[in-house]
Motif scaffolding. Structure first.
Motif, PDB file in Angstrom:
ATOM      1  N   HIS A  11     -10.232 -36.874 -17.816  1.00 20.27           N
ATOM      2  CA  HIS A  11     -10.461 -37.604 -16.559  1.00 20.27           C
ATOM      3  C   HIS A  11     -10.112 -39.092 -16.660  1.00 20.27           C
ATOM      4  O   HIS A  11      -9.471 -39.649 -15.760  1.00 20.27           O
ATOM      5  CB  HIS A  11     -11.928 -37.480 -16.152  1.00 20.27           C
ATOM      6  N   TYR A  41      -8.743 -28.222 -15.102  1.00 24.66           N
ATOM      7  CA  TYR A  41      -9.954 -28.893 -14.620  1.00 24.66           C
ATOM      8  C   TYR A  41     -11.134 -27.942 -14.777  1.00 24.66           C
ATOM      9  O   TYR A  41     -11.255 -26.969 -14.036  1.00 24.66           O
ATOM     10  CB  TYR A  41      -9.747 -29.306 -13.166  1.00 24.66           C
ATOM     11  N   GLY A  43     -14.139 -28.199 -14.003  1.00 21.65           N
ATOM     12  CA  GLY A  43     -15.042 -28.122 -12.854  1.00 21.65           C
ATOM     13  C   GLY A  43     -14.720 -26.975 -11.913  1.00 21.65           C
ATOM     14  O   GLY A  43     -15.570 -26.557 -11.116  1.00 21.65           O
ATOM     15  N   MET A  44     -13.496 -26.433 -12.012  1.00 21.08           N
ATOM     16  CA  MET A  44     -13.095 -25.316 -11.157  1.00 21.08           C
ATOM     17  C   MET A  44     -12.969 -24.003 -11.934  1.00 21.08           C
ATOM     18  O   MET A  44     -12.522 -22.997 -11.389  1.00 21.08           O
ATOM     19  CB  MET A  44     -11.773 -25.646 -10.454  1.00 21.08           C
ATOM     20  N   TYR A  53     -10.004 -19.192  -6.958  1.00 27.77           N
ATOM     21  CA  TYR A  53      -8.858 -20.063  -7.156  1.00 27.77           C
ATOM     22  C   TYR A  53      -7.807 -19.340  -8.000  1.00 27.77           C
ATOM     23  O   TYR A  53      -8.135 -18.533  -8.867  1.00 27.77           O
ATOM     24  CB  TYR A  53      -9.251 -21.355  -7.888  1.00 27.77           C
ATOM     25  N   ILE A  58      -6.076 -24.942 -10.454  1.00 29.77           N
ATOM     26  CA  ILE A  58      -7.027 -25.604 -11.347  1.00 29.77           C
ATOM     27  C   ILE A  58      -6.348 -26.391 -12.466  1.00 29.77           C
ATOM     28  O   ILE A  58      -7.021 -26.840 -13.388  1.00 29.77           O
ATOM     29  CB  ILE A  58      -8.017 -24.588 -11.957  1.00 29.77           C
ATOM     30  N   SER A 326     -21.718 -24.137  -9.561  1.00 30.84           N
ATOM     31  CA  SER A 326     -21.415 -22.905  -8.840  1.00 30.84           C
ATOM     32  C   SER A 326     -22.288 -21.764  -9.348  1.00 30.84           C
ATOM     33  O   SER A 326     -22.424 -21.567 -10.555  1.00 30.84           O
ATOM     34  CB  SER A 326     -19.932 -22.554  -9.013  1.00 30.84           C
ATOM     35  N   LYS A 350     -18.922 -28.826  -3.041  1.00 30.94           N
ATOM     36  CA  LYS A 350     -18.296 -28.822  -4.364  1.00 30.94           C
ATOM     37  C   LYS A 350     -16.804 -28.519  -4.258  1.00 30.94           C
ATOM     38  O   LYS A 350     -15.978 -29.188  -4.897  1.00 30.94           O
ATOM     39  CB  LYS A 350     -18.977 -27.788  -5.262  1.00 30.94           C
ATOM     40  N   ASN A 351     -16.449 -27.546  -3.464  1.00 29.33           N
ATOM     41  CA  ASN A 351     -15.049 -27.175  -3.284  1.00 29.33           C
ATOM     42  C   ASN A 351     -14.251 -28.342  -2.720  1.00 29.33           C
ATOM     43  O   ASN A 351     -13.125 -28.615  -3.169  1.00 29.33           O
ATOM     44  CB  ASN A 351     -14.959 -25.971  -2.352  1.00 29.33           C
ATOM     45  N   ASP A 354     -13.898 -31.018  -5.510  1.00 28.89           N
ATOM     46  CA  ASP A 354     -12.975 -30.577  -6.562  1.00 28.89           C
ATOM     47  C   ASP A 354     -11.523 -30.615  -6.089  1.00 28.89           C
ATOM     48  O   ASP A 354     -10.629 -31.078  -6.809  1.00 28.89           O
ATOM     49  CB  ASP A 354     -13.334 -29.164  -7.022  1.00 28.89           C
ATOM     50  N   ARG A 355     -11.281 -30.120  -4.883  1.00 27.40           N
ATOM     51  CA  ARG A 355      -9.904 -30.113  -4.378  1.00 27.40           C
ATOM     52  C   ARG A 355      -9.407 -31.532  -4.104  1.00 27.40           C
ATOM     53  O   ARG A 355      -8.221 -31.829  -4.319  1.00 27.40           O
ATOM     54  CB  ARG A 355      -9.804 -29.256  -3.117  1.00 27.40           C
TER      55      ARG A 355
END
Length: 363
Positions: A11, A41, A43-44, A53, A58, A326, A350-351, A354-355
């Motif tokens: 990051h 990533y 986080g996904m 996804y 991701i 999640s 969250k989605n 993240d996106r």
């Protein structure tokens, strides 16, 4: 001209690369080095496991990102560093010279103190290794995830949600943990996630610490044998051996020890951020994405300030931060300090977050 080498696509380094698009200085050469062309990533990962996804959703293409920004990208695994002669080494003997270097290489998930674990478990970190195992994991008869933190819970509940949807007659998933689930985030969130885990049908084995692993079983310190077909260990971050192998100062766990300016405590031309480091003044700062994101702007400014011979800034960690975990079926658990709540809207939040993060690096 000074050369700054960024090792790892975490990051904080992604923030630096993004800033370079509009802020390159003619007297500084930047180089990005990573073990893989693609930075995944984490986080996904839960959404990827659940089938929400695609793999392309991701991951960040570091080669294309570097071309877009106008810097060099080198796909190479760094195995050691010579801090005196300013040289990075790979296992194959390749070398990269630098004036300043920063490490944002994340952490590992394999505990070296558990016999046979490394040879019998699926690697989640480095994160580019995980996607190739996804089909085997989904089709696994007796998948077992070890770890009661956010990563272990997300992995277990997301995998269970996928299996319930696509293989409802074969939807067994086991989570093994030694401490209360999410114990580091407080009593309320631990209670909520424990109730949600049991309600979902997750097979939870509580208060058990893994002692050793065989090809078919993990054995706890109490002597309980748990059969598995595929095993994932998410019992907490482990340090890369790179820093100890290079005789750099580390904490007792092997994470590179740095000052609040994100500089190594012995070598001021070496920086670090994210999961691979520990800050000398506060060894308890959590190793997570939130911390790494906040370190990014400080790292960017300090690398430039050091070249310009200006005073450096200090990273100030947050006392509380928002976390979204999640829990499957388009639901997520939200925590902030001691506050916790769950629902469908939290997953959509969250989605969206993240996106939005991923969209920054689409070229």
């Amino acid at each position: 001209m000074k050369r700054i080498v960024l090792v790892g696509g975490g990051h904080s380094h992604l923030h630096c690369v993004k800033k370079l698009k509009a802020n390159k200085q003619p007297d500084i050469e930047w180089v990005l080095v990573s073990s893989s062309r693609y930075q995944y990533y984490s986080g996904m990962f839960s959404g990827f496991v659940e089938g929400l996804y695609e793999e392309s959703d991701i991951r960040i293409d570091l080669l294309q990102l570097s071309k877009w920004v106008g810097i060099q990208f080198i796909e190479l695994t760094i195995s050691s560093i010579d801090p005196i002669n300013n040289t990075l080494y790979s296992a194959s003997g390749q070398t990269i010279s630098f004036d300043y270097v920063s490490f944002d290489i994340g952490s590992l998930n394999i505990d070296p103190n558990i016999p046979n674990l490394a040879n019998n478990s699926i690697a989640v970190k480095p994160n580019h290794l995980f996607p190739k195992h996804i089909n085997d994991l989904r089709c696994s008869k007796h998948p077992v995830i070890v770890g009661g933190g956010a990563s272990g819970i997300e992995m277990a509940l997301s995998l269970l949600a996928w299996k319930k949807k696509y293989t409802p007659n074969d939807s067994e998933v086991t989570l093994v943990h030694s401490s209360p689930l999410l114990h580091s985030t407080g009593i309320r969130s631990s209670k909520i996630i424990t109730q949600l885990a049991h309600k979902s049908g997750l097979n939870v084995v509580s208060k058990e610490t893994v002692a050793t692993v065989t090809k078919e079983n993990l054995i706890t310190q109490k002597g309980i044998r748990i059969n598995y077909s595929h095993l994932i260990y998410l019992g907490g971050p482990q340090a890369s051996p790179l820093f100890k192998n290079s005789s750099l100062p580390t904490d007792s766990y092997g994470f590179m020890l740095i000052k609040s300016t994100l500089q190594n405590i012995r070598y001021p031309h070496i920086f670090g951020a994210g999961d691979c480091i520990s800050i000398e003044s506060d060894l308890n700062i959590p190793k997570n994405g939130v911390t790494a994101v906040r370190q990014g702007p400080v790292l960017w400014k300090n690398l430039n300030r050091l070249v310009q011979k200006k005073d450096l800034l200090e990273y100030q960690p947050q006392k509380n931060y928002l976390a979204l975990i999640s829990i499957g079926n388009h639901h997520a658990l939200l925590t902030y300090g001691t506050f916790a709540t769950s629902g469908k809207w939290t997953w959509y939040a969250k989605n969206w977050i993240d996106r939005r993060f991923m969209n920054q690096f689409q070229t």
